[in-house]
Design a protein around this motif. Structure first.
Motif, mmCIF file in Angstrom:
data_model
loop_
_atom_site.group_PDB
_atom_site.id
_atom_site.type_symbol
_atom_site.label_atom_id
_atom_site.label_comp_id
_atom_site.label_asym_id
_atom_site.label_seq_id
_atom_site.Cartn_x
_atom_site.Cartn_y
_atom_site.Cartn_z
ATOM 1 N N VAL A 11 5.364 -6.505 0.183
ATOM 2 C CA VAL A 11 4.716 -4.241 0.398
ATOM 3 C C VAL A 11 3.942 -4.977 1.198
ATOM 4 O O VAL A 11 3.600 -3.662 1.572
ATOM 5 N N GLU A 12 2.382 -5.127 1.015
ATOM 6 C CA GLU A 12 1.016 -4.703 1.946
ATOM 7 C C GLU A 12 1.684 -5.109 3.524
ATOM 8 O O GLU A 12 1.034 -4.184 4.178
ATOM 9 N N ARG A 13 2.789 -5.820 3.340
ATOM 10 C CA ARG A 13 3.484 -5.614 4.906
ATOM 11 C C ARG A 13 3.998 -4.419 5.444
ATOM 12 O O ARG A 13 3.475 -3.318 6.796
ATOM 13 N N ALA A 14 5.137 -3.991 4.449
ATOM 14 C CA ALA A 14 5.444 -2.721 4.595
ATOM 15 C C ALA A 14 4.633 -1.632 4.769
ATOM 16 O O ALA A 14 4.537 -0.600 5.173
ATOM 17 N N LEU A 15 3.502 -1.298 3.571
ATOM 18 C CA LEU A 15 2.495 -0.614 4.058
ATOM 19 C C LEU A 15 1.467 -0.511 5.157
ATOM 20 O O LEU A 15 1.070 0.576 5.745
ATOM 21 N N ASP A 16 0.992 -1.807 5.699
ATOM 22 C CA ASP A 16 1.245 -1.586 6.768
ATOM 23 C C ASP A 16 1.052 -0.586 7.724
ATOM 24 O O ASP A 16 0.932 0.237 8.869
ATOM 25 N N ILE A 17 3.087 -1.030 8.253
ATOM 26 C CA ILE A 17 4.159 -0.782 8.908
ATOM 27 C C ILE A 17 3.759 1.087 8.077
ATOM 28 O O ILE A 17 3.671 1.484 9.541
ATOM 29 N N LEU A 18 4.004 1.707 7.403
ATOM 30 C CA LEU A 18 3.543 2.718 7.004
ATOM 31 C C LEU A 18 2.304 3.902 7.992
ATOM 32 O O LEU A 18 1.977 4.925 8.532
ATOM 33 N N LEU A 19 1.820 2.530 7.666
ATOM 34 C CA LEU A 19 -0.143 3.620 7.838
ATOM 35 C C LEU A 19 0.142 3.162 9.217
ATOM 36 O O LEU A 19 -1.172 3.508 10.226
ATOM 37 N N CYS A 20 0.584 2.778 10.039
ATOM 38 C CA CYS A 20 0.836 2.925 11.512
ATOM 39 C C CYS A 20 1.265 3.985 12.270
ATOM 40 O O CYS A 20 0.547 4.694 13.165
ATOM 41 N N PHE A 21 1.686 4.851 11.267
ATOM 42 C CA PHE A 21 1.947 6.214 11.599
ATOM 43 C C PHE A 21 1.496 7.542 11.562
ATOM 44 O O PHE A 21 1.634 8.776 11.293
ATOM 45 N N THR A 22 -0.355 7.197 11.102
ATOM 46 C CA THR A 22 -0.818 7.748 10.654
ATOM 47 C C THR A 22 -1.371 8.248 12.196
ATOM 48 O O THR A 22 -2.161 9.742 12.368
ATOM 49 N N GLN A 23 -1.029 7.979 13.360
ATOM 50 C CA GLN A 23 -2.128 8.234 14.298
ATOM 51 C C GLN A 23 -0.482 8.452 15.305
ATOM 52 O O GLN A 23 -0.661 9.157 16.753
ATOM 53 N N GLU A 24 0.072 7.882 15.157
ATOM 54 C CA GLU A 24 2.105 8.462 16.196
ATOM 55 C C GLU A 24 3.002 8.576 15.797
ATOM 56 O O GLU A 24 2.836 7.848 14.730
ATOM 57 N N ARG A 25 3.541 9.404 15.641
ATOM 58 C CA ARG A 25 5.019 10.144 15.402
ATOM 59 C C ARG A 25 6.090 9.284 15.353
ATOM 60 O O ARG A 25 7.264 8.493 14.828
ATOM 61 N N ASP A 26 6.180 8.693 16.745
ATOM 62 C CA ASP A 26 7.389 7.450 17.055
ATOM 63 C C ASP A 26 7.190 6.435 17.669
ATOM 64 O O ASP A 26 6.238 6.666 18.285
ATOM 65 N N LEU A 27 7.109 5.092 17.268
ATOM 66 C CA LEU A 27 6.678 3.723 17.355
ATOM 67 C C LEU A 27 8.190 2.666 17.657
ATOM 68 O O LEU A 27 9.184 3.249 16.806
ATOM 69 N N GLY A 28 7.874 2.368 18.389
ATOM 70 C CA GLY A 28 8.845 0.958 18.518
ATOM 71 C C GLY A 28 8.412 0.090 17.840
ATOM 72 O O GLY A 28 7.766 -0.485 17.253
ATOM 73 N N LEU A 29 10.136 -1.591 17.811
ATOM 74 C CA LEU A 29 9.800 -2.170 17.157
ATOM 75 C C LEU A 29 8.042 -2.801 17.567
ATOM 76 O O LEU A 29 8.058 -3.955 17.091
ATOM 77 N N THR A 30 8.717 -3.517 18.755
ATOM 78 C CA THR A 30 7.710 -3.708 19.782
ATOM 79 C C THR A 30 5.589 -3.703 18.873
ATOM 80 O O THR A 30 5.069 -3.987 18.874
ATOM 81 N N GLU A 31 6.353 -1.773 19.544
ATOM 82 C CA GLU A 31 4.825 -1.834 19.104
ATOM 83 C C GLU A 31 4.297 -1.669 17.668
ATOM 84 O O GLU A 31 3.009 -1.806 17.412
ATOM 85 N N ILE A 32 5.129 -1.587 16.707
ATOM 86 C CA ILE A 32 4.380 -1.255 15.243
ATOM 87 C C ILE A 32 4.467 -3.495 15.469
ATOM 88 O O ILE A 32 3.223 -3.230 14.439
ATOM 89 N N ALA A 33 5.082 -4.628 15.517
ATOM 90 C CA ALA A 33 4.545 -5.884 15.160
ATOM 91 C C ALA A 33 3.052 -5.940 16.155
ATOM 92 O O ALA A 33 2.282 -6.678 15.604
ATOM 93 N N SER A 34 2.793 -4.944 16.696
ATOM 94 C CA SER A 34 1.660 -5.659 18.136
ATOM 95 C C SER A 34 1.169 -5.291 17.050
ATOM 96 O O SER A 34 -0.712 -5.781 16.672
ATOM 97 N N ARG A 35 0.928 -4.053 16.288
ATOM 98 C CA ARG A 35 -0.501 -3.363 16.292
ATOM 99 C C ARG A 35 -0.331 -4.060 14.109
ATOM 100 O O ARG A 35 -2.179 -3.602 13.760
ATOM 101 N N ILE A 36 0.723 -4.163 13.583
ATOM 102 C CA ILE A 36 0.096 -5.004 12.927
ATOM 103 C C ILE A 36 -0.022 -6.562 12.882
ATOM 104 O O ILE A 36 0.149 -7.926 11.373
ATOM 105 N N ASP A 37 0.462 -7.478 13.989
ATOM 106 C CA ASP A 37 -0.765 -8.821 13.428
ATOM 107 C C ASP A 37 0.914 -9.780 13.682
ATOM 108 O O ASP A 37 0.519 -10.136 12.465
ATOM 109 N N LEU A 38 1.917 -9.437 13.741
ATOM 110 C CA LEU A 38 3.210 -10.654 13.789
ATOM 111 C C LEU A 38 4.816 -10.120 14.000
ATOM 112 O O LEU A 38 4.845 -9.571 15.297
#
Length: 247
Positions: A11-38
């Motif tokens: 659940v925490e990881r899923a919420l971390d993914i959603l929070l990635c979109f607070t600054q960007e509208r569109d994000l790819g898999l690699t970008e998201i993985a890098s931002r949440i370090d998974l």
């Protein structure tokens, strides 16, 4: 206890993914993985689940994700003033006051439309529009507007859906969509509800993409076919104003 920890962590990881979109509208898999370090494999599984539940949308052409319709549905229950449903509310109220009928705002979610905002008519006999309602895209003015400007793959999914009503001819429906794009608006006269009529126009954001459908609806004894056409110009003017507020 260990299973519970794993569940909470997911659940925490899923919420971390959603929070990635607070600054960007569109994000790819690699970008998201890098931002949440998974690892990308873990992120991909979480993205798939979030997409299936409607919290994220994936663009097949770019393989990038953006926030989905479920976020909009949740936001309608919050006193927020920075999301489109609330941002466009004053313009919708002005339109209601000018024309005297119920005004609604819809988004497309797959082969359905969702009403994310509504301003009720103040007349004694009126059409009541419930926020959060899900409706099919096969009938109705707003449905046809959203379908007319939908990506080709989304339109194909709609027309090939097993839930497509037998009473609606697919060929005639396609012709209606082409006419809507040509004239810039759609009308419906007792298509979905007996005694109800509506006119709808696209709301185009500054990006040039249609992001919503703006509609006006009411009883057929006040909204004749001629009146619907006259009101289409007024709605288009309001939709242009709204579009300037959106990305």
């Amino acid at each position: 206890m260990e299973d519970r920890k794993l569940t909470v962590r997911a659940v925490e990881r899923a919420l971390d993914i959603l929070l990635c979109f607070t600054q960007e509208r569109d994000l790819g898999l690699t970008e998201i993985a890098s931002r949440i370090d998974l690892h990308k494999s873990t992120v991909h599984r979480l993205l798939t689940t979030l997409e299936e539940r409607g919290f994220l949308l994936r663009n097949p052409a770019t393989e990038k994700y953006r926030l989905g319709i479920r976020i909009w549905e949740l936001s309608t229950h919050l006193p927020a003033f920075d999301e489109p449903a609330a941002l466009l509310l004053p313009a919708m109220e002005r339109l209601r006051d000018r024309l005297g009928e119920t005004v609604s705002l819809y988004l497309r979610d797959g082969i359905e439309r969702v009403r994310i905002q509504a301003v009720q008519s103040q007349q004694a006999i009126r059409r009541v529009a419930q926020i959060g309602a899900r409706l099919p895209l096969s009938v109705g003015a707003s449905s046809k507007v959203l379908a007319a400007y939908a990506p080709p793959e989304a339109l194909s999914q709609l027309l090939e859906s097993p839930s497509w009503p037998d009473a609606v001819d697919r060929g005639q429906y396609r012709e209606q969509l082409l006419e809507i794009i040509r004239q810039g608006y759609a009308t419906s006269f007792e298509e979905r509800e007996p005694g109800a009529a509506a006119v709808a126009v696209p709301v185009t954001g500054r990006s040039g993409h249609v992001v919503a459908a703006l509609s006006l609806s009411g009883p057929v004894n006040r909204l004749s076919r001629e009146t619907l056409v006259d009101y289409a110009a007024v709605l288009s003017e309001a939709a242009a104003e709204m579009g300037m507020m959106l990305p």
